[in-house]
Design a protein around this motif. Sequence first.
Motif, PDB file in Angstrom:
ATOM      1  N   LEU A 299      -4.124   8.701  -3.250  1.00 10.84           N
ATOM      2  CA  LEU A 299      -3.564   9.980  -3.703  1.00 10.84           C
ATOM      3  C   LEU A 299      -4.426  11.137  -3.249  1.00 10.84           C
ATOM      4  CD1 LEU A 299      -3.037   9.191  -7.511  1.00 10.84           C
ATOM      5  CD2 LEU A 299      -1.297   9.092  -5.743  1.00 10.84           C
ATOM      6  N   LYS A 300      -3.756  12.254  -2.961  1.00 10.13           N
ATOM      7  CA  LYS A 300      -4.503  13.483  -2.704  1.00 10.13           C
ATOM      8  C   LYS A 300      -4.040  14.545  -3.693  1.00 10.13           C
ATOM      9  CE  LYS A 300      -5.448  12.839   2.198  1.00 10.13           C
ATOM     10  NZ  LYS A 300      -5.395  13.469   3.530  1.00 10.13           N
ATOM     11  N   GLY A 301      -4.956  15.401  -4.088  1.00  7.54           N
ATOM     12  CA  GLY A 301      -4.655  16.376  -5.128  1.00  7.54           C
ATOM     13  C   GLY A 301      -4.639  17.807  -4.624  1.00  7.54           C
ATOM     14  N   LYS A 302      -5.792  18.446  -4.703  1.00  6.73           N
ATOM     15  CA  LYS A 302      -5.841  19.879  -4.417  1.00  6.73           C
ATOM     16  C   LYS A 302      -5.603  20.154  -2.945  1.00  6.73           C
ATOM     17  CE  LYS A 302      -9.584  20.411  -7.697  1.00  6.73           C
ATOM     18  NZ  LYS A 302     -10.927  20.995  -7.858  1.00  6.73           N
ATOM     19  N   PRO A 303      -5.109  21.352  -2.652  1.00 10.05           N
ATOM     20  CA  PRO A 303      -4.966  21.737  -1.240  1.00 10.05           C
ATOM     21  C   PRO A 303      -6.321  21.831  -0.538  1.00 10.05           C
ATOM     22  CG  PRO A 303      -4.324  23.539  -2.720  1.00 10.05           C
ATOM     23  CD  PRO A 303      -4.609  22.373  -3.569  1.00 10.05           C
ATOM     24  N   HIS A 304      -6.310  21.689   0.751  1.00  9.88           N
ATOM     25  CA  HIS A 304      -7.528  21.636   1.547  1.00  9.88           C
ATOM     26  C   HIS A 304      -8.428  22.840   1.326  1.00  9.88           C
ATOM     27  CE1 HIS A 304      -9.522  22.391   5.647  1.00  9.88           C
ATOM     28  NE2 HIS A 304     -10.206  21.416   5.079  1.00  9.88           N
ATOM     29  N   PHE A 305      -7.851  24.020   1.161  1.00 10.66           N
ATOM     30  CA  PHE A 305      -8.672  25.219   0.994  1.00 10.66           C
ATOM     31  C   PHE A 305      -9.482  25.219  -0.301  1.00 10.66           C
ATOM     32  CE2 PHE A 305      -8.054  26.866   4.875  1.00 10.66           C
ATOM     33  CZ  PHE A 305      -7.237  27.960   5.108  1.00 10.66           C
ATOM     34  N   ALA A 306      -9.243  24.232  -1.159  1.00  9.19           N
ATOM     35  CA  ALA A 306     -10.096  24.080  -2.342  1.00  9.19           C
ATOM     36  C   ALA A 306     -11.531  23.791  -1.926  1.00  9.19           C
ATOM     37  CB  ALA A 306      -9.564  22.958  -3.230  1.00  9.19           C
TER      38      ALA A 306
ATOM     39  N   ARG B  44       0.841  -1.192   0.000  1.00 11.28           N
ATOM     40  CA  ARG B  44       0.000   0.000   0.000  1.00 11.28           C
ATOM     41  C   ARG B  44       0.875   1.240   0.000  1.00 11.28           C
ATOM     42  NH1 ARG B  44      -4.667  -2.084   2.204  1.00 11.28           N
ATOM     43  NH2 ARG B  44      -5.639  -0.060   1.987  1.00 11.28           N
ATOM     44  N   ILE B  45       0.433   2.242  -0.730  1.00  6.17           N
ATOM     45  CA  ILE B  45       1.162   3.500  -0.693  1.00  6.17           C
ATOM     46  C   ILE B  45       0.203   4.664  -0.586  1.00  6.17           C
ATOM     47  CG2 ILE B  45       1.254   3.887  -3.194  1.00  6.17           C
ATOM     48  CD1 ILE B  45       4.332   4.690  -2.268  1.00  6.17           C
ATOM     49  N   PHE B  46       0.613   5.667   0.186  1.00  8.75           N
ATOM     50  CA  PHE B  46      -0.164   6.883   0.356  1.00  8.75           C
ATOM     51  C   PHE B  46       0.686   8.054  -0.132  1.00  8.75           C
ATOM     52  CE2 PHE B  46      -2.841  10.058   2.076  1.00  8.75           C
ATOM     53  CZ  PHE B  46      -2.056  10.977   2.742  1.00  8.75           C
ATOM     54  N   VAL B  47       0.174   8.771  -1.117  1.00 15.16           N
ATOM     55  CA  VAL B  47       0.884   9.939  -1.635  1.00 15.16           C
ATOM     56  C   VAL B  47       0.056  11.168  -1.276  1.00 15.16           C
ATOM     57  CG1 VAL B  47       1.814  11.066  -3.695  1.00 15.16           C
ATOM     58  CG2 VAL B  47       1.840   8.580  -3.526  1.00 15.16           C
ATOM     59  N   GLY B  48       0.509  11.913  -0.279  1.00 12.51           N
ATOM     60  CA  GLY B  48      -0.296  13.014   0.250  1.00 12.51           C
ATOM     61  C   GLY B  48      -0.428  14.188  -0.708  1.00 12.51           C
ATOM     62  N   ASN B  49       0.464  14.269  -1.678  1.00 10.18           N
ATOM     63  CA  ASN B  49       0.400  15.332  -2.676  1.00 10.18           C
ATOM     64  C   ASN B  49       0.787  14.707  -4.002  1.00 10.18           C
ATOM     65  OD1 ASN B  49       0.735  17.499  -4.377  1.00 10.18           O
ATOM     66  ND2 ASN B  49       2.290  18.521  -3.142  1.00 10.18           N
ATOM     67  N   CYS B  50      -0.165  14.628  -4.916  1.00  9.01           N
ATOM     68  CA  CYS B  50       0.080  13.912  -6.171  1.00  9.01           C
ATOM     69  C   CYS B  50       1.187  14.547  -6.994  1.00  9.01           C
ATOM     70  CB  CYS B  50      -1.206  13.832  -6.999  1.00  9.01           C
ATOM     71  SG  CYS B  50      -1.824  15.447  -7.529  1.00  9.01           S
ATOM     72  N   TYR B  51       1.549  15.789  -6.678  1.00  6.17           N
ATOM     73  CA  TYR B  51       2.625  16.443  -7.421  1.00  6.17           C
ATOM     74  C   TYR B  51       3.981  16.334  -6.725  1.00  6.17           C
ATOM     75  CZ  TYR B  51      -0.953  18.535 -10.390  1.00  6.17           C
ATOM     76  OH  TYR B  51      -1.991  18.723 -11.260  1.00  6.17           O
ATOM     77  N   ALA B  52       4.021  15.629  -5.608  1.00  2.47           N
ATOM     78  CA  ALA B  52       5.293  15.495  -4.897  1.00  2.47           C
ATOM     79  C   ALA B  52       6.190  14.456  -5.551  1.00  2.47           C
ATOM     80  CB  ALA B  52       5.033  15.119  -3.446  1.00  2.47           C
ATOM     81  N   VAL B  53       5.593  13.594  -6.349  1.00  4.29           N
ATOM     82  CA  VAL B  53       6.354  12.505  -6.951  1.00  4.29           C
ATOM     83  C   VAL B  53       5.693  12.140  -8.274  1.00  4.29           C
ATOM     84  CG1 VAL B  53       4.974  10.742  -5.758  1.00  4.29           C
ATOM     85  CG2 VAL B  53       7.312  10.221  -6.445  1.00  4.29           C
ATOM     86  N   ARG B  54       6.467  11.631  -9.223  1.00  2.00           N
ATOM     87  CA  ARG B  54       5.837  11.203 -10.470  1.00  2.00           C
ATOM     88  C   ARG B  54       5.441   9.733 -10.378  1.00  2.00           C
ATOM     89  NH1 ARG B  54       9.709  14.551 -12.891  1.00  2.00           N
ATOM     90  NH2 ARG B  54      11.154  12.824 -13.064  1.00  2.00           N
ATOM     91  N   PRO B  55       4.377   9.346 -11.050  1.00  4.81           N
ATOM     92  CA  PRO B  55       3.948   7.947 -10.951  1.00  4.81           C
ATOM     93  C   PRO B  55       5.067   6.968 -11.325  1.00  4.81           C
ATOM     94  CG  PRO B  55       2.612   9.171 -12.568  1.00  4.81           C
ATOM     95  CD  PRO B  55       3.433  10.151 -11.839  1.00  4.81           C
TER      96      PRO B  55
END
Lengths: 220, 580
Positions: B72-79, B46-57
């Motif tokens: 995966l998580k994408g947009k910042p919380h304030f979205a 299992r892998i959790f990527v908290g910011n989808c732009y922190a690493v490339r697939p």
Amino acid sequence: MSPEDGSNLLESDAASVSFKETELTLGLPGESRGLALIEKTGGKRGFSETVDLNLGRSSTVDSDHKKYSGESETDVQNMAKPPAAKAQVVGWPPVRAYRKNAMKGCKYVKVAVDGAPYLRKVDLEMYNSYQQLLNALQDMFSCSNFTIRNYLNERAVTNQEVNNGVEYVPIYEDKDGDWMMLGDVPWKMFVESCKRLRLMKSSEAIGFAPRTPSKCSSSN
Amino acid sequence: MLRKASLFPEEMLEHVLSFITSDKDRNAVSLVCKSWYEIERWCRKRIFVGNCYAVRPEMVIRRFPELRSVELKGKPHFADFDLVPDGWGGCVYPWIAALATAYPLLEEIKLKRMVVSDESLEVIAKSFKNFKVLVLSSCEGFSTDGLAAVAANCRNLRGLDLRESEVDDPSGQWLSRFPGSFTSLASLNISCLGAEVSFSALERLVGRCPDLKTLRLNHAVPLDKLANLLRGAPQLVELGTGAYSAELQPDVFSNLAGAFSGCKELRSLSGFWNVFPGYLPAVYPVCSGLTSLNLRDANIQGADLINLVSQCRSLQRLWVLDYIEDSGLKALAACCKDLTELRVFPSDPYGAEPNVSLTERGLVSVSEGCPKLQSVLYFCRQMTNAALVTIAKNSPRMTCFRLCIIEPRAPDYQTLQPLDLGFGAIVENYMDLRRLSLSGLLTDRVFEYIGTYAKKLEMLSVAFAGDSDLGLHHVLSGCEKLCKLEIRDCPFGDNALLANAAKLETMRSLWMSSCSVSFRACKLLGQKMPRLNVEVIDERGPPDLRPENCPVEKLYIYRTIAGPRFDMPGFVWTMDGDSV
């Protein structure tokens, strides 16, 4: 990558640190960031009394603790008063906006008026009560010369030319296909079950006995 | 005598590692030595990527060849609050395409705040033969066509959870695409869908899936049909009702009450749109066993609400509107001694005047009566330092404390002082606090307290607070575990940000909007910190058309090993050494 030369931004040795806007320094890895700013000498000491910083563009820290957000004391008192109607701040309070869309079923129903050649549509979700709906219908068909019999308040909602007005009775078709008078069920239940509306001429409204006032308490 | 790590049999280490599932532990294992790194990466599932732009697939795939679950998580919380303009990014398609090729045995995909196209869903549906769980949390960009593809193709699907997503052009026919032979469903959450689903298809689906434990309906499922569904799934553990109103008819009521009585395993209830209070007693048979009750969308008030909540003596989690008022919270505190999580939402968030009698006293009551309280989200219109100090002392187990006083910069209404001392007591007493949201009138002092005491704090949300850069500096230099920081409308500028640039590499992300960070500082940060993406979001046009010391509208900084992203829309600029 070598650390920037020059003074670390928030130095502890000077009583006042002058800040030149053109000399921005970075706190890079490896640099110590020890500061006298948050010296803990037992009792709580106002941090602003430790170092007097002149931060240029940023609002200066006033040694007088009564200064909040750069505003004066009078503003504090003003803040205690209830605010006048103010423009809504984007994204505040932080509640999810999507919920409105999820729950909005966009409940459009057709409205037929006896004798009128055209049908209109209304979105029932836009109203919170029978009264609001009836007012809107009145506005919508205002070119027609009519009144809507309003059983809810036992008084007719009229337009100007009441003398020549024809009285209409608002009825709706529910999920089971039955035609019902408005006002019998709570508003929200009505919205759920209404499939279409009809403004029927009073003269044809036989079989639709008017409800007694006690049953028509507007429960919106 | 110690054996060297390299002499330890690999198979044995792999077996040991199979019991280690926490990401943090797995990451720690991989740092022990090269051979452990190798063994670990081959058996990570299992892998959790908290910011989808922190690493490339491709980087993920290269390192972990045997994944079964990707989150995966994408947009910042304030979205969530409309602060991130549409089109900012977070498209999942490149990930899905890469995962489809690399992991034919992938079983789970969980996405949060990402843009998911129907095409992505079709790829998921057709690429993974053993696909089991799809969770789309606060996602958007797809329609029921995509869902139909998932229903039609995922023969082993166990979970489909669309929580809080926005689905376009909903039509209920997609549910019929689950084949008649499909029986593996354990969890279905369609509460976010706007339109009707085909009830007959739903009923048949529910009836033929014996493992169905979670069923969250949308508001379009009428109350008079609910009993049938429940009788088809008496094993349900979690239920979200549809609209909870109908004409009060005795047979419908008794049918419903009987159906609820048959659900002996029911522990969680939600839904309750458009409640007709006369039907509430139908759920009373299950109340004593409930551990979770979500009335966030329920327009129940007064005695109806208090009666319902008072029946739920085992309650651990309650989400409710502020219709509960101080009196209801006092009753809650008396009845529900196991309460760990309370969320009170505003029924009229944009009204200028209070519409309910919900004040700081309600939260004080709960903190006094519920010693296990550990997570609070509380919207109210007034607060005092004294109340906060009391709440701070009463709830030592608090890990998540989010207070939203609806009026920005509202002071302690009794003393007219800032709420620095109150929040100071919060961070000083809550030794395990991981998440904090501030509100009310706050000076730099509150940030000094936070920097001093909140040593385990991972996420901080700040709005309309502080006086100067010192505030931000206190937080960045003091909060050792800080992972996510989101700030709006605060007078924080360049100095603290630049002085703590290194700190930003230890965090997942920093969001600042309507603050005072200049374009020049952004450029400098981007140039000097190659492992950060410094993104300026500005809908006024290119920032270099304005003076350098002009503050940017919004700033999103995150650490990354993927370099700058290439899918930015026209209103986002990345500050890196090359482009600036």
